[in-house]
Write a protein that holds these residues in place. Sequence first.
Motif, PDB file in Angstrom:
ATOM      1  N   ALA A  84      -6.264 -33.308 -30.959  1.00 32.00           N
ATOM      2  CA  ALA A  84      -5.724 -33.992 -30.726  1.00 32.00           C
ATOM      3  C   ALA A  84      -5.712 -34.236 -28.792  1.00 32.00           C
ATOM      4  CB  ALA A  84      -4.015 -33.639 -31.101  1.00 32.00           C
ATOM      5  N   GLN A  85      -6.667 -32.977 -28.237  1.00 28.79           N
ATOM      6  CA  GLN A  85      -6.326 -33.156 -26.908  1.00 28.79           C
ATOM      7  C   GLN A  85      -8.018 -34.348 -27.002  1.00 28.79           C
ATOM      8  OE1 GLN A  85      -8.305 -29.974 -26.151  1.00 28.79           O
ATOM      9  NE2 GLN A  85      -6.578 -28.272 -26.255  1.00 28.79           N
ATOM     10  N   SER A  86      -8.213 -34.744 -27.010  1.00 26.77           N
ATOM     11  CA  SER A  86      -9.151 -36.156 -27.054  1.00 26.77           C
ATOM     12  C   SER A  86      -8.986 -37.413 -27.534  1.00 26.77           C
ATOM     13  CB  SER A  86     -10.631 -36.027 -27.780  1.00 26.77           C
ATOM     14  OG  SER A  86     -10.828 -35.698 -29.120  1.00 26.77           O
ATOM     15  N   GLN A  87      -7.623 -37.451 -27.715  1.00 29.89           N
ATOM     16  CA  GLN A  87      -6.730 -38.398 -28.590  1.00 29.89           C
ATOM     17  C   GLN A  87      -5.611 -38.965 -28.214  1.00 29.89           C
ATOM     18  OE1 GLN A  87      -7.865 -40.475 -31.846  1.00 29.89           O
ATOM     19  NE2 GLN A  87      -9.226 -38.262 -31.497  1.00 29.89           N
ATOM     20  N   LEU A  88      -5.815 -40.463 -27.666  1.00 27.37           N
ATOM     21  CA  LEU A  88      -4.077 -40.738 -27.387  1.00 27.37           C
ATOM     22  C   LEU A  88      -3.182 -40.079 -27.610  1.00 27.37           C
ATOM     23  CD1 LEU A  88      -3.535 -44.793 -26.437  1.00 27.37           C
ATOM     24  CD2 LEU A  88      -2.086 -43.354 -27.650  1.00 27.37           C
ATOM     25  N   GLY A 112       5.754 -43.000 -11.042  1.00 27.32           N
ATOM     26  CA  GLY A 112       5.317 -41.687 -10.442  1.00 27.32           C
ATOM     27  C   GLY A 112       5.332 -40.776 -11.379  1.00 27.32           C
ATOM     28  N   ASN A 113       5.603 -41.483 -13.119  1.00 26.20           N
ATOM     29  CA  ASN A 113       5.371 -40.183 -13.928  1.00 26.20           C
ATOM     30  C   ASN A 113       4.692 -41.066 -15.323  1.00 26.20           C
ATOM     31  OD1 ASN A 113       8.706 -39.438 -13.690  1.00 26.20           O
ATOM     32  ND2 ASN A 113       8.918 -39.912 -15.530  1.00 26.20           N
ATOM     33  N   GLU A 114       3.651 -39.952 -16.043  1.00 28.10           N
ATOM     34  CA  GLU A 114       3.266 -40.584 -16.398  1.00 28.10           C
ATOM     35  C   GLU A 114       3.086 -41.518 -17.453  1.00 28.10           C
ATOM     36  OE1 GLU A 114      -0.452 -38.384 -16.687  1.00 28.10           O
ATOM     37  OE2 GLU A 114       0.637 -37.480 -14.868  1.00 28.10           O
ATOM     38  N   ALA A 115       2.089 -42.318 -17.756  1.00 23.22           N
ATOM     39  CA  ALA A 115       2.711 -43.286 -18.718  1.00 23.22           C
ATOM     40  C   ALA A 115       2.519 -42.676 -20.055  1.00 23.22           C
ATOM     41  CB  ALA A 115       1.808 -44.779 -18.583  1.00 23.22           C
ATOM     42  N   ASN A 116       3.546 -42.784 -20.767  1.00 32.94           N
ATOM     43  CA  ASN A 116       3.258 -42.697 -22.664  1.00 32.94           C
ATOM     44  C   ASN A 116       4.888 -43.867 -22.979  1.00 32.94           C
ATOM     45  OD1 ASN A 116       4.200 -41.297 -25.065  1.00 32.94           O
ATOM     46  ND2 ASN A 116       4.886 -39.511 -24.264  1.00 32.94           N
ATOM     47  N   LEU A 117       3.754 -45.613 -23.263  1.00 34.75           N
ATOM     48  CA  LEU A 117       5.101 -45.776 -23.528  1.00 34.75           C
ATOM     49  C   LEU A 117       4.370 -47.090 -25.197  1.00 34.75           C
ATOM     50  CD1 LEU A 117       3.973 -47.444 -20.823  1.00 34.75           C
ATOM     51  CD2 LEU A 117       6.347 -46.721 -20.846  1.00 34.75           C
ATOM     52  N   SER A 118       5.476 -47.002 -25.441  1.00 36.53           N
ATOM     53  CA  SER A 118       5.001 -48.092 -26.814  1.00 36.53           C
ATOM     54  C   SER A 118       5.379 -49.408 -26.164  1.00 36.53           C
ATOM     55  CB  SER A 118       6.365 -47.768 -27.574  1.00 36.53           C
ATOM     56  OG  SER A 118       6.131 -46.497 -27.920  1.00 36.53           O
ATOM     57  N   ASN A 150      -4.292 -45.166 -13.541  1.00 36.68           N
ATOM     58  CA  ASN A 150      -5.184 -43.498 -13.644  1.00 36.68           C
ATOM     59  C   ASN A 150      -4.195 -42.811 -14.637  1.00 36.68           C
ATOM     60  OD1 ASN A 150      -7.255 -43.720 -12.392  1.00 36.68           O
ATOM     61  ND2 ASN A 150      -6.019 -43.404 -10.500  1.00 36.68           N
ATOM     62  N   GLY A 151      -3.315 -43.311 -15.832  1.00 36.52           N
ATOM     63  CA  GLY A 151      -2.200 -42.667 -16.735  1.00 36.52           C
ATOM     64  C   GLY A 151      -0.729 -41.904 -16.118  1.00 36.52           C
ATOM     65  N   LYS A 152      -0.937 -42.848 -14.300  1.00 38.79           N
ATOM     66  CA  LYS A 152       0.109 -43.048 -14.421  1.00 38.79           C
ATOM     67  C   LYS A 152       0.815 -44.203 -13.814  1.00 38.79           C
ATOM     68  CE  LYS A 152       0.579 -37.779 -12.627  1.00 38.79           C
ATOM     69  NZ  LYS A 152       0.610 -37.157 -10.848  1.00 38.79           N
ATOM     70  N   ILE A 153       2.427 -44.195 -13.809  1.00 34.41           N
ATOM     71  CA  ILE A 153       3.639 -45.845 -13.307  1.00 34.41           C
ATOM     72  C   ILE A 153       3.233 -45.821 -12.042  1.00 34.41           C
ATOM     73  CG2 ILE A 153       6.170 -46.890 -13.750  1.00 34.41           C
ATOM     74  CD1 ILE A 153       5.907 -45.478 -16.190  1.00 34.41           C
ATOM     75  N   ILE A 212       0.544 -46.910 -24.943  1.00 37.90           N
ATOM     76  CA  ILE A 212      -0.227 -46.248 -23.681  1.00 37.90           C
ATOM     77  C   ILE A 212      -0.428 -44.906 -24.033  1.00 37.90           C
ATOM     78  CG2 ILE A 212      -0.931 -46.165 -20.824  1.00 37.90           C
ATOM     79  CD1 ILE A 212       0.240 -49.270 -21.547  1.00 37.90           C
ATOM     80  N   ASN A 213      -1.395 -44.142 -23.274  1.00 35.16           N
ATOM     81  CA  ASN A 213      -0.658 -42.175 -23.796  1.00 35.16           C
ATOM     82  C   ASN A 213      -2.320 -41.703 -22.431  1.00 35.16           C
ATOM     83  OD1 ASN A 213       1.012 -40.116 -23.946  1.00 35.16           O
ATOM     84  ND2 ASN A 213       0.488 -39.722 -25.124  1.00 35.16           N
ATOM     85  N   LYS A 214      -1.880 -40.409 -21.505  1.00 34.51           N
ATOM     86  CA  LYS A 214      -3.470 -40.091 -21.095  1.00 34.51           C
ATOM     87  C   LYS A 214      -3.713 -40.669 -21.242  1.00 34.51           C
ATOM     88  CE  LYS A 214      -2.628 -36.591 -24.708  1.00 34.51           C
ATOM     89  NZ  LYS A 214      -3.433 -36.032 -26.641  1.00 34.51           N
ATOM     90  N   GLY A 215      -4.177 -41.975 -20.488  1.00 37.18           N
ATOM     91  CA  GLY A 215      -4.774 -42.691 -19.590  1.00 37.18           C
ATOM     92  C   GLY A 215      -5.917 -44.324 -20.179  1.00 37.18           C
ATOM     93  N   LYS A 216      -5.224 -43.783 -21.396  1.00 37.40           N
ATOM     94  CA  LYS A 216      -5.655 -44.601 -22.611  1.00 37.40           C
ATOM     95  C   LYS A 216      -4.983 -45.527 -23.142  1.00 37.40           C
ATOM     96  CE  LYS A 216      -8.442 -40.767 -24.390  1.00 37.40           C
ATOM     97  NZ  LYS A 216      -8.345 -39.678 -23.703  1.00 37.40           N
ATOM     98  N   ILE A 217      -4.979 -46.532 -23.282  1.00 36.85           N
ATOM     99  CA  ILE A 217      -4.535 -47.306 -24.044  1.00 36.85           C
ATOM    100  C   ILE A 217      -4.719 -48.790 -25.973  1.00 36.85           C
ATOM    101  CG2 ILE A 217      -5.793 -49.733 -22.979  1.00 36.85           C
ATOM    102  CD1 ILE A 217      -3.151 -50.760 -22.887  1.00 36.85           C
ATOM    103  N   TYR A 218      -3.582 -48.549 -26.331  1.00 40.63           N
ATOM    104  CA  TYR A 218      -4.033 -48.933 -27.741  1.00 40.63           C
ATOM    105  C   TYR A 218      -4.112 -50.028 -27.900  1.00 40.63           C
ATOM    106  CZ  TYR A 218      -4.455 -49.348 -33.173  1.00 40.63           C
ATOM    107  OH  TYR A 218      -4.953 -50.033 -34.116  1.00 40.63           O
TER     108      TYR A 218
END
Length: 429
Positions: free
Chosen positions: A113-117, A377-383, A28-31, A420-426
């Motif tokens: 950008a709101q709807s984008q990863l 607990g942090n938001e997942a904003n990952l490369s 759900n977008g979090k670690i 990975i960002n905003k609960g989305k993955i590419y």
Amino acid sequence: MKILLKSVKIIDNSSELNGQTKDILVENGKIQKISDNIETTAEQVISGKNLCVSAGWIDMRVSPKDPGYESKEDLNTLSLAAMAGGFTEIVTLPNTKPVVQTKEAIVYVKNFAQSQLINIYPTGAVTKNCEGKDFTEMLDLHQAGAVAFTDGDHTLWNADILLKTLQYLAPIDALLMNRPEEPSMTIFGQMHEGIESTLLGMKGIPSTAEELMLMRDLKLLEYYLGQNSTPKSNSCLHFSTISTKAGVELIREAKQKGLPVSCDISTHQLAFTDVDLRDFDTNLKVNPPFRSQEDIEALQAGLLDGTIDVLVSDHNPQDEESKNLEFDMADFGVIGLETAFAVSNTYSKLSVEQIITKLTTAPRKLLRLENVSIKEGNEANLSIFDPTIEWVYETKMIQSKSKNSPFIGKTLKGKAKAVINKGKIYINK
């Protein structure tokens, strides 16, 4: 959505887990969990040899082309190119049509950008139409969401404008970015001024054009600081796309004096010299131009000692109509989002950890953005990336709408595998 990363090395100098190899569960977008071994079912599992994970990369210098020049790039293809390159956040220049000089222009980008990863942070123009003559409503642009201020591809040639901008931005602690070039010295310039430009019969762009503007801006900054007694804990003046040995030395000396300055370089500047232009390949036509091997070595040294704070792609898409021309008629610019990390890893002489710092922690600090850290607990904003893999960059891989890259057909080391960002993955294929 549950995403499981298996046996990934964490590269994050702000994390207690830096350098450790762990499993990471994102839900759900979090670690949700970081552990030696996580056994669970997940919709997406990412695994493989030599995989690393860091905070999501951010590119401080991207030309979006949208609105106005959508034949070269639009926001959809820009987002794809960013994700393919491993970026979760990009900072866009204001040189669109119309110029980003109104609240509506800022909102246009932010709404997309709101709807984008990826997160897209627009910069606001300092002067109307980036002409260097009259101010925009910078405070309004800041309130609307402009992350910094710059005339982008255009130098702030007017000394009074630059000085007053530093004064205007001080109360809101916003960053001013300027590309150092004395424009009167570069008219009709096509490439670096030197032996090669003489042999090829092309008008040169002298290194002095960059260095003169750096000297002027640094002197104006000292004058401004002399009038303003408030100490600066962060850079208030950022120089974009430094390219010369003397330019690096000027910024090094300024930092040693304690001046609140910072700078970046384009990753492609590390890979080519003016000698490479002998075939008149317009994909090598950039501004600032590719200079000498001595300049490259100075840039590498500046990266290593911290004089150069940030690596940027300087992504500048140009279509066939702008590039498939005689050299002196072609537009400047290369695409770089998809190759920025690989080029840095191949040519910079930095360690992987140092490269990641210049793509994550350093730019976020300069832009006054919240730091991103890998922690439960942090938001997942990952490369997610493999720094060891060698691969050939091919035209069919390119996600950008334009194909103007000098790296097509070249072997590079290191590649982004997923973001990975905003609960989305590419996932990069």
